[in-house]
Design an enzyme around this catalytic site. Structure first.
Site, PDB file in Angstrom:
ATOM      1  N   HIS A  47      -0.692  -6.416  14.813  1.00 30.32           N
ATOM      2  CA  HIS A  47       0.412  -6.784  13.876  1.00 30.32           C
ATOM      3  C   HIS A  47       0.000  -6.787  12.456  1.00 30.32           C
ATOM      4  O   HIS A  47       0.289  -7.875  11.564  1.00 30.32           O
ATOM      5  CB  HIS A  47       0.964  -8.182  14.400  1.00 30.32           C
ATOM      6  CG  HIS A  47       1.306  -8.295  15.971  1.00 30.32           C
ATOM      7  ND1 HIS A  47       2.636  -8.160  16.414  1.00 30.32           N
ATOM      8  CD2 HIS A  47       0.534  -8.425  17.026  1.00 30.32           C
ATOM      9  CE1 HIS A  47       2.352  -8.168  17.712  1.00 30.32           C
ATOM     10  NE2 HIS A  47       1.171  -8.323  18.180  1.00 30.32           N
ATOM     11  N   SER A  63      -3.757   4.874 -14.317  1.00 32.69           N
ATOM     12  CA  SER A  63      -2.603   4.365 -14.833  1.00 32.69           C
ATOM     13  C   SER A  63      -2.495   4.747 -16.209  1.00 32.69           C
ATOM     14  O   SER A  63      -3.430   4.551 -16.852  1.00 32.69           O
ATOM     15  CB  SER A  63      -2.236   2.979 -14.584  1.00 32.69           C
ATOM     16  OG  SER A  63      -1.240   2.351 -15.323  1.00 32.69           O
ATOM     17  N   LYS A 101      -6.806   0.223 -13.343  1.00 34.34           N
ATOM     18  CA  LYS A 101      -6.108   0.875 -11.951  1.00 34.34           C
ATOM     19  C   LYS A 101      -6.845   1.895 -11.619  1.00 34.34           C
ATOM     20  O   LYS A 101      -7.085   3.013 -12.404  1.00 34.34           O
ATOM     21  CB  LYS A 101      -4.570   1.132 -12.376  1.00 34.34           C
ATOM     22  CG  LYS A 101      -3.500  -0.113 -12.502  1.00 34.34           C
ATOM     23  CD  LYS A 101      -3.261  -0.694 -11.069  1.00 34.34           C
ATOM     24  CE  LYS A 101      -2.455  -0.120 -10.276  1.00 34.34           C
ATOM     25  NZ  LYS A 101      -1.426  -0.312  -9.672  1.00 34.34           N
ATOM     26  N   GLU A 107      -1.109   8.354  -0.678  1.00 34.30           N
ATOM     27  CA  GLU A 107       0.237   8.162  -0.513  1.00 34.30           C
ATOM     28  C   GLU A 107       0.913   9.456  -0.362  1.00 34.30           C
ATOM     29  O   GLU A 107       2.002   9.450   0.054  1.00 34.30           O
ATOM     30  CB  GLU A 107       0.608   7.376  -2.007  1.00 34.30           C
ATOM     31  CG  GLU A 107       0.072   5.928  -2.110  1.00 34.30           C
ATOM     32  CD  GLU A 107       0.126   5.528  -3.399  1.00 34.30           C
ATOM     33  OE1 GLU A 107       1.286   4.819  -3.887  1.00 34.30           O
ATOM     34  OE2 GLU A 107      -0.661   5.846  -4.478  1.00 34.30           O
TER      35      GLU A 107
END
Ligand code: ARG
Length: 461
Positions: free
Chosen positions: A157, A278, A284, A291
């Site tokens: 979980h 970024s 970043k 992704e």
């Protein structure tokens, strides 16, 4: 004007719309190598069988080699009037060697031709997937070997469950990749039969030798039913199903790297080479490659769905709908190759922050099960009762904001008198993972045994 390949019965040529909707050359030119190879096998057989003269067969073969050299040097020309790669090649062949080119299509149809070409292409895609997955497995095993006893929290979980080793976690993906490879291997074995010679749908009256062309093209045998040969694309669906399953596995691994790289976790530093920055936030470093693997998995599943729906409900034999079989397979293959390579690079070059992983394993009462197991083993308490006692200990520790093994013995004994000081040895994360030495468990000795077997299976030993 009328189409030069089939225009004999037509009074007028196709409209611009007809030419555009009909043209598969923009994508099926990717089959040019397979088309040439299959044509050469076909014409060699026609010559050997005396269906065309040896001289004509030799002229056609040389001509096909010249067409191939042109494609290699300049690419495949895209002329919608020629529809597809088969007519493009035959038309160029005719320009180069004259009317004898027209003998190549004896005892053959584009229906068995495209089925053959596409099988050859898909077979290579399966082999490419297998090679990519082998490289991924090598990377996984190598990192698992390094981290056979690095401790991290195991989750259910996405909540801390029990300590595991990083090596064990990585070897989970090794197993998935092994099954993915076996799916490609099964699919390859099942599809490796030659449809060439099925002709349009019914076979041919010419005395062809389908066994010879099958052998020349590396197939195990000719297919046994001409209707089936030109109308099924289950081999492409088998490929897409294996690709989709592989992509799902890669996507889960990608998702774990994404979570692990986020600052609150901080379990990994992803390689700069597979991250991006970024344009506004200077601090970043984004896990874009991971992704996109996650995203591409969705597109690959879409390719599978696309071809399934194309095939659903088509009567035998060939229908032009089936021309739409190629774009989803080509797209999925390109995406899959990228995804496997990206995850291989990520596994190879990621820095695992084992200090952070270990610290996280110490939090979240990951060794609560070990306390319960200790009560069962040392005090003979039934597991359900031990579970309850342990729950009370976790509750108490949580209320004080401390770890289980920081609870004083007096407090543990107040919960259950049968606890004694030996329990602390069982509550460390090292003791916890070492205890899980059942076959296939997370204990470092088990992980090392699985790694050793895997290295043999991969041909590294
Ligand atoms: N371009 C076609 C395809 O990809 C080749 C087969 C055409 N056959 C036919 N009977 N129109 O499916």
């Amino acid at each position: 004007g009328s189409n030069q390949m089939w225009g004999g019965r037509f009074a007028e040529g196709p409209s611009a719309i007809m030419r555009e909707i009909n043209a598969s050359i923009p994508f099926d030119k990717a089959l040019w190598r397979q088309d040439i190879t299959a044509s050469k096998a076909h014409v060699a057989m026609l010559g050997a069988q005396g269906i065309v003269s040896a001289e004509d067969a030799a002229t056609i073969t040389t001509g096909l080699d010249r067409v191939a050299a042109e494609y290699e040097a300049h690419g495949v020309p895209e002329n919608w009037d020629l529809e597809d790669i088969h007519m493009t090649t035959e038309s160029r062949l005719a320009e180069l060697i004259g009317p004898v080119a027209g003998r190549l299509h004896t005892a053959r149809s584009r229906n068995d031709q495209v089925a053959t070409d596409f099988r050859l292409w898909v077979r290579e895609a399966m082999e490419q997937a297998d090679a990519g997955l082998h490289a991924l497995q090598v990377a996984l095993v190598t990192r698992a070997d390094e981290h056979a006893d690095s401790i991290m929290p195991g989750f259910t979980h996405l909540q801390t469950a029990q300590p595991v080793t990083l090596g064990h976690h990585l070897m989970a993906y090794y197993e998935m990749a092994a099954r993915d490879r076996s799916r490609f291997a099964d699919a390859r074995a099942r599809m490796n039969q030659s449809p060439l010679g099925a002709a349009a749908l019914a076979g041919t009256g010419f005395p062809i030798d389908r066994h010879a062309t099958a052998a020349a093209l590396g197939f195990d045998a000719p297919t046994r039913n001409s209707l089936d040969s030109v109308s099924d694309r289950d081999f492409a669906l088998d490929y897409l199903m294996a690709a989709a399953q592989t992509a799902l596995h890669l996507s889960r691994l990608a998702e774990e790297f994404i979570i692990w790289a986020s600052q609150p976790f901080g379990f990994v530093r992803l390689p700069d080479s597979l991250s991006t920055g970024s344009s506004i936030m200077p601090q970043k470093k984004n896990p874009d490659a991971a992704e996109l693997v996650r995203g591409h998995a969705g597109r690959i599943v879409g390719c599978l769905t696309s071809l399934m729906i194309t095939m659903k409900g088509l009567p035998l034999a060939y229908s032009k709908d089936m021309q739409d079989d190629k774009p989803p397979v080509f797209e999925a293959a390109g995406l899959l190759t990228l995804c496997i390579a990206a995850m291989t690079g990520m596994v190879e070059a990621t820095t695992f922050r084992t200090d952070r992983m270990r610290a996280a394993a110490e939090l979240g009462y990951a060794t609560a099960t070990d306390l319960a197991d200790w009560l069962v083993r040392q005090a003979g308490i039934p597991f359900r009762e031990a579970h309850h006692i342990t729950g009370s200990a976790v509750k108490l520790a949580e209320s004080r904001g401390i770890a289980l093994d920081q609870l004083p013995l007096a407090d543990l004994q107040a919960i259950d008198a049968r606890v004694d000081e030996r329990v602390y040895a069982a509550l460390s994360v090292e003791a916890s993972v070492a205890a899980r030495a059942s076959y296939g468990g997370t204990a470092p000795e088990q992980v090392k045994a699985r790694v050793a077997e895997a290295r043999v299976a991969l041909g590294l030993e």
